[in-house]
Design an enzyme around this catalytic site. Structure first.
Site, mmCIF file in Angstrom:
data_model
loop_
_atom_site.group_PDB
_atom_site.id
_atom_site.type_symbol
_atom_site.label_atom_id
_atom_site.label_comp_id
_atom_site.label_asym_id
_atom_site.label_seq_id
_atom_site.Cartn_x
_atom_site.Cartn_y
_atom_site.Cartn_z
ATOM 1 N N GLU A 70 0.712 -1.080 -0.132
ATOM 2 C CA GLU A 70 0.081 -0.047 -0.111
ATOM 3 C C GLU A 70 0.852 1.194 0.044
ATOM 4 O O GLU A 70 0.567 2.136 0.854
ATOM 5 C CB GLU A 70 -1.084 -0.115 1.148
ATOM 6 C CG GLU A 70 -1.694 -1.239 1.311
ATOM 7 C CD GLU A 70 -2.777 -1.376 2.408
ATOM 8 O OE1 GLU A 70 -2.798 -0.464 3.477
ATOM 9 O OE2 GLU A 70 -3.322 -2.415 2.569
ATOM 10 N N ASN B 222 1.945 -5.110 -3.236
ATOM 11 C CA ASN B 222 0.503 -5.570 -2.867
ATOM 12 C C ASN B 222 -0.187 -4.240 -2.501
ATOM 13 O O ASN B 222 0.427 -3.570 -1.711
ATOM 14 C CB ASN B 222 0.597 -6.461 -1.614
ATOM 15 C CG ASN B 222 -0.818 -6.986 -1.315
ATOM 16 O OD1 ASN B 222 -1.215 -7.482 -2.169
ATOM 17 N ND2 ASN B 222 -1.140 -6.959 0.068
ATOM 18 N N HIS C 67 -10.544 -6.603 -1.450
ATOM 19 C CA HIS C 67 -11.649 -6.525 -0.517
ATOM 20 C C HIS C 67 -12.917 -5.821 -1.270
ATOM 21 O O HIS C 67 -12.786 -4.563 -1.313
ATOM 22 C CB HIS C 67 -10.896 -5.798 0.645
ATOM 23 C CG HIS C 67 -10.045 -6.200 1.253
ATOM 24 N ND1 HIS C 67 -9.966 -7.525 2.109
ATOM 25 C CD2 HIS C 67 -8.467 -5.755 1.332
ATOM 26 C CE1 HIS C 67 -8.681 -7.470 2.707
ATOM 27 N NE2 HIS C 67 -8.024 -6.756 1.941
ATOM 28 N N GLU D 217 -5.798 -10.911 -0.876
ATOM 29 C CA GLU D 217 -6.649 -10.723 0.289
ATOM 30 C C GLU D 217 -8.240 -10.752 0.159
ATOM 31 O O GLU D 217 -8.879 -9.803 0.736
ATOM 32 C CB GLU D 217 -6.270 -9.191 1.086
ATOM 33 C CG GLU D 217 -4.843 -9.212 1.084
ATOM 34 C CD GLU D 217 -4.336 -7.879 2.201
ATOM 35 O OE1 GLU D 217 -5.453 -7.429 2.526
ATOM 36 O OE2 GLU D 217 -3.345 -7.593 2.168
ATOM 37 N N ASP E 174 -11.938 -10.892 0.191
ATOM 38 C CA ASP E 174 -13.197 -11.067 0.997
ATOM 39 C C ASP E 174 -14.329 -10.270 0.307
ATOM 40 O O ASP E 174 -14.068 -9.364 -0.367
ATOM 41 C CB ASP E 174 -13.087 -10.720 2.589
ATOM 42 C CG ASP E 174 -12.389 -9.692 3.003
ATOM 43 O OD1 ASP E 174 -12.402 -8.567 1.996
ATOM 44 O OD2 ASP E 174 -11.815 -9.556 3.847
HETATM 45 O O1 G3I Z 1 -3.461 -7.771 19.224
HETATM 46 C C1 G3I Z 1 -4.242 -6.481 19.410
HETATM 47 C C2 G3I Z 1 -4.881 -6.812 20.965
HETATM 48 O O2 G3I Z 1 -3.679 -7.202 21.795
HETATM 49 C C3 G3I Z 1 -5.836 -5.918 21.321
HETATM 50 O O3 G3I Z 1 -6.446 -6.144 22.478
HETATM 51 C C4 G3I Z 1 -6.626 -5.397 20.270
HETATM 52 C C5 G3I Z 1 -7.648 -4.222 20.843
HETATM 53 O O4 G3I Z 1 -8.453 -3.535 19.676
HETATM 54 O O5 G3I Z 1 -6.082 -4.834 19.081
HETATM 55 C C6 G3I Z 1 -5.260 -6.179 18.659
HETATM 56 O O6 G3I Z 1 -4.582 -5.659 17.494
HETATM 57 C C7 G3I Z 1 -5.452 -5.622 16.324
HETATM 58 C C8 G3I Z 1 -4.751 -6.630 15.429
HETATM 59 O O7 G3I Z 1 -5.500 -6.415 13.913
HETATM 60 C C9 G3I Z 1 -4.944 -7.958 15.625
HETATM 61 O O8 G3I Z 1 -6.533 -8.142 15.646
HETATM 62 C C10 G3I Z 1 -5.272 -3.924 15.922
HETATM 63 O O9 G3I Z 1 -5.815 -3.249 16.818
HETATM 64 C C11 G3I Z 1 -5.981 -3.979 14.724
HETATM 65 O O10 G3I Z 1 -5.865 -2.687 14.094
HETATM 66 C C12 G3I Z 1 -5.372 -5.106 13.644
HETATM 67 O O11 G3I Z 1 -6.206 -4.681 12.575
HETATM 68 C C13 G3I Z 1 -5.284 -5.387 11.327
HETATM 69 C C14 G3I Z 1 -5.190 -4.306 10.275
HETATM 70 O O12 G3I Z 1 -4.660 -4.986 8.897
HETATM 71 C C15 G3I Z 1 -4.460 -3.301 10.686
HETATM 72 O O13 G3I Z 1 -4.408 -2.174 9.885
HETATM 73 C C16 G3I Z 1 -6.387 -6.543 10.902
HETATM 74 O O14 G3I Z 1 -6.399 -7.569 11.589
HETATM 75 C C17 G3I Z 1 -5.799 -7.255 9.540
HETATM 76 O O15 G3I Z 1 -6.819 -7.926 8.913
HETATM 77 C C18 G3I Z 1 -5.645 -5.947 8.359
HETATM 78 O O16 G3I Z 1 -4.970 -6.634 7.209
HETATM 79 C C19 G3I Z 1 -4.802 -5.251 6.235
HETATM 80 C C20 G3I Z 1 -3.536 -6.044 5.341
HETATM 81 O O17 G3I Z 1 -2.243 -6.097 6.440
HETATM 82 C C21 G3I Z 1 -3.381 -4.963 4.450
HETATM 83 N N1 G3I Z 1 -4.363 -4.901 3.744
HETATM 84 C C22 G3I Z 1 -5.397 -4.563 4.171
HETATM 85 C C23 G3I Z 1 -5.961 -5.442 5.184
HETATM 86 C C24 G3I Z 1 -7.451 -4.993 6.072
HETATM 87 O O18 G3I Z 1 -7.371 -3.750 6.648
#
Ligand code: G3I
Length: 347
Positions: free
Chosen positions: A152, A195, A231, A260, A262
């Site tokens: 990105e 990506n 997405h 990715e 969905d």
């Molecule tokens: O691990 C912490 C946890 O300890 C805490 O309690 C919780 C509270 O919100 O947060 C947890 O971390 C989160 C993490 O996902 C794991 O679930 C983060 O806040 C959250 O921001 C994070 O989101 C991820 C996101 O990328 C970040 O921008 C998503 O799971 C993940 O699916 C998403 O993936 C991205 C790709 O990497 C790139 N392309 C887009 C895609 C979707 O946004």
């Protein structure tokens, strides 16, 4: 029938049905044609849930860490690396004969505070980029099929690189070249991908991604492919614009992967809505499995129990091929049918 014969027949039935189920998995359909079908893995669910592990190992022949390989998780403090969760994904994949995509080495999001808030000169930022990529790629050398080296980096309006990125601000536009060069030096056998999202069809962002990867190639920077995140919303269809964009990327000699996928629906997810969703899955699979430049399609998660969608899109969800109880949805069936059909059409 004696008890021994009954037991033998029962065992045969169990083993035959296991065989049929295995033969009918997505991965078996894909592997028969040298194609890869995969999913993003949540390392916590992988550790805790046996149904999660069973489904993942049965259905997919490639996987990617949803968060475990990202900077804030794998490199949480200066000089400190936390490989445990990412290692657990790689080990699982090895035991199941799955390939692994690495996501991601360089991104402006999910950087730890010590990076975001640190003060770095250009040289210090380059040293950090080099140390991070070298350490992570060498840790997994020989185990990662393809890296999303840079994620990105292009601005949503297609004006060029995202200038608000930490890496752009500290290093400048050549951080992208550097990242690919360093990754290639460390693991010359890994395939290196750029990506992004929203750059699959036509429009300024697709053009900017195309120009970026063409520029990398022209400068002799080692890049193997482009990841289309995909997405999308239910009802989505592949258009001529997607075909033309895939064709121009392929004409550069680059590979493509749907990284990715969905397909989100507006909740509650009724049977009618899931049928519409299945047609979007079918259409995407029909396109990428038949197109010779695509090696793989990965969904971003595989069960609605673990999906980023409801947290990021209020009122939407149910975006994946298995429901929250690991039951196959119409989307799953559409994927499987279409994989078989489309792979047969591959040149
Ligand atoms: O691990 C912490 C946890 O300890 C805490 O309690 C919780 C509270 O919100 O947060 C947890 O971390 C989160 C993490 O996902 C794991 O679930 C983060 O806040 C959250 O921001 C994070 O989101 C991820 C996101 O990328 C970040 O921008 C998503 O799971 C993940 O699916 C998403 O993936 C991205 C790709 O990497 C790139 N392309 C887009 C895609 C979707 O946004």
């Amino acid at each position: 029938m004696s008890r021994a014969v009954r037991a033998a027949v029962a065992a045969l039935v169990v083993s035959l049905s296991a065989h049929v189920a295995a033969a009918n998995s997505l991965r078996d359909v894909a592997a028969a044609r040298g194609f890869f079908v995969g999913a993003a893995v949540d390392s916590t669910a992988l550790a805790k849930e046996s149904k999660y592990r069973t489904t993942l190992g049965r259905e997919f022949n490639v996987c990617v860490g949803e968060n475990a390989f990202k900077f804030e998780n794998i490199h949480p403090a200066p000089g400190m690396y936390a490989f445990g969760p990412a290692d657990s994904i790689v080990t699982f994949a090895e035991t199941k004969g799955m390939r692994v995509r690495g996501h991601t080495l360089v991104w402006y999001q999910q950087l730890p505070a010590w990076v975001r808030n640190g003060s770095f000169t250009r040289d210090e930022a380059i040293a950090l980029l080099r140390e991070h990529i070298t350490t992570v790629v060498s840790h997994f050398r020989g185990k990662i099929w393809a890296w999303d080296v840079v994620n990105e980096a292009v601005a949503d309006d297609g004006s060029g690189l995202r200038t608000t990125s930490f890496w752009y601000q500290k290093i400048g536009a050549d951080y992208v070249d550097l990242a690919f060069q360093i990754a290639h030096e460390v693991d010359p056998d890994a395939k290196l991908y750029y990506n992004d999202y929203g750059a699959e069809g036509d429009g300024a962002k697709s053009d900017a991604v195309f120009e970026l990867v063409r520029g990398l190639q022209q400068r002799g920077v080692p890049i193997d492919g482009v990841g289309w995140q995909m997405h999308v919303r239910s009802g989505f269809r592949i258009t001529d614009a997607h075909r033309a964009n895939a064709d121009r990327i392929a004409a550069l000699g680059l590979r493509l992967t749907v990284t990715e996928l969905d397909v989100r629906v507006v909740l509650p997810a009724t049977a009618e809505k899931l049928a519409v969703q299945a047609e979007s899955y079918r259409d995407i699979i029909a396109f990428c499995a038949a197109h010779p430049a695509f090696d793989a399609v990965l969904t971003w998660g595989f069960t609605d129990k673990h999906s980023w969608i409801p947290r990021f899109f209020k009122g939407e969800g149910a975006a994946l091929p298995f429901d929250a109880k690991y039951k196959r949805k119409p989307a799953y069936k559409a994927m499987k049918t279409e994989l078989a059909r489309a792979l047969n059409r591959r040149p």
